[in-house]
Design an enzyme around this catalytic site. Structure first.
Site, PDB file in Angstrom:
ATOM      1  N   ALA A  26       0.838  -1.203   0.000  1.00 32.83           N
ATOM      2  CA  ALA A  26       0.000   0.000   0.000  1.00 32.83           C
ATOM      3  C   ALA A  26       0.869   1.247   0.000  1.00 32.83           C
ATOM      4  O   ALA A  26       2.030   1.230   0.417  1.00 32.83           O
ATOM      5  CB  ALA A  26      -0.926   0.003   1.219  1.00 32.83           C
ATOM      6  N   ASP A  27       0.278   2.331  -0.469  1.00 40.72           N
ATOM      7  CA  ASP A  27       0.942   3.632  -0.412  1.00 40.72           C
ATOM      8  C   ASP A  27      -0.125   4.704  -0.272  1.00 40.72           C
ATOM      9  O   ASP A  27      -1.198   4.611  -0.884  1.00 40.72           O
ATOM     10  CB  ASP A  27       1.768   3.893  -1.672  1.00 40.72           C
ATOM     11  CG  ASP A  27       2.698   5.077  -1.496  1.00 40.72           C
ATOM     12  OD1 ASP A  27       3.820   4.880  -0.999  1.00 40.72           O
ATOM     13  OD2 ASP A  27       2.300   6.214  -1.823  1.00 40.72           O
ATOM     14  N   THR A  28       0.167   5.706   0.544  1.00 38.01           N
ATOM     15  CA  THR A  28      -0.774   6.802   0.788  1.00 38.01           C
ATOM     16  C   THR A  28      -0.123   8.126   0.426  1.00 38.01           C
ATOM     17  O   THR A  28       1.031   8.371   0.792  1.00 38.01           O
ATOM     18  CB  THR A  28      -1.204   6.835   2.264  1.00 38.01           C
ATOM     19  OG1 THR A  28      -1.825   5.586   2.607  1.00 38.01           O
ATOM     20  CG2 THR A  28      -2.193   7.967   2.522  1.00 38.01           C
TER      21      THR A  28
END
Length: 203
Positions: free
Chosen positions: A78-80
């Site tokens: 994941a990446d935000t």
């Protein structure tokens, strides 16, 4: 059947060093294995649309995972990112960068996008969740206090919604609160169900 029961034959591997993602997965009742740290240069094309950056980086992390996936292993990456005034804000490089980001967010609404990639030995699926967050206008003293006390250098946009700045500064949110923390848990739950359906159909 409850998703947690359906996942029992599988090993869910979380490839993230974020303590917030670990906490959210555990609190939602997911059993998982934490991947060993591995290198991934988090760069994206300059002409990539801002809303596409987080899902692009989540795929990049998945592809960089250096170990072959066995049958019944599911890798989660994941990446935000925070998008404000047309700029993509990742993690600040230093204190000055953190202060600059918070000044940019002060008194304005911004978008938080988390991209998530689920991958097995044979399939890969990526999705993105979007939340809108609005800060009241912050004073310089509040910004310096938060940055110096909480040191948010490991957080996209230089803030953690679950910390002091979230309690006193955020006026409203549209979308998932947990997405702003770094993992859209409800959406992940639904996407994992669909991913398992796909795994069963592929066999």
């Amino acid at each position: 059947m409850l998703l947690q029961k359906r996942l029992k034959p599988y090993t869910l591997i979380l490839a993230s060093q974020s303590p917030r993602r670990r906490q959210l997965l555990a609190d939602a009742g997911f059993e998982y294995t934490l991947a060993e740290r591995f290198e991934c240069e988090e760069r994206y094309p300059a002409d990539l649309a801002a809303a596409e950056v987080a899902p692009y980086l989540s795929r990049l992390k998945s592809e960089a995972y250096p170990w072959a996936l066995a049958e019944k292993e599911i890798l989660l990456t994941a990446d935000t990112v925070v998008i404000a005034a047309g700029r993509v804000l990742g993690k600040p490089a230093d204190r000055d960068g953190a202060v600059e980001m918070l000044h940019l967010l002060s008194g304005c609404a911004h978008e938080v996008v988390t991209g998530v990639t689920l991958r097995s030995a044979t399939r890969s699926e990526t999705f993105a969740a979007h939340s809108s967050v609005r800060f009241r206008r912050l004073t310089d003293e509040e910004i310096y206090y938060y940055v110096d006390r909480y040191k948010p250098l490991d957080k996209a946009g230089s803030y953690g919604i679950q910390e002091w700045i979230g309690y006193v500064g955020i006026e409203g949110i549209e979308g998932s609160f947990y997405n702003v923390m770094g993992l859209p848990v409800q959406r992940l739950y639904c996407e994992l169900e669909a991913f398992l359906d796909g795994e069963q159909q592929a066999r």
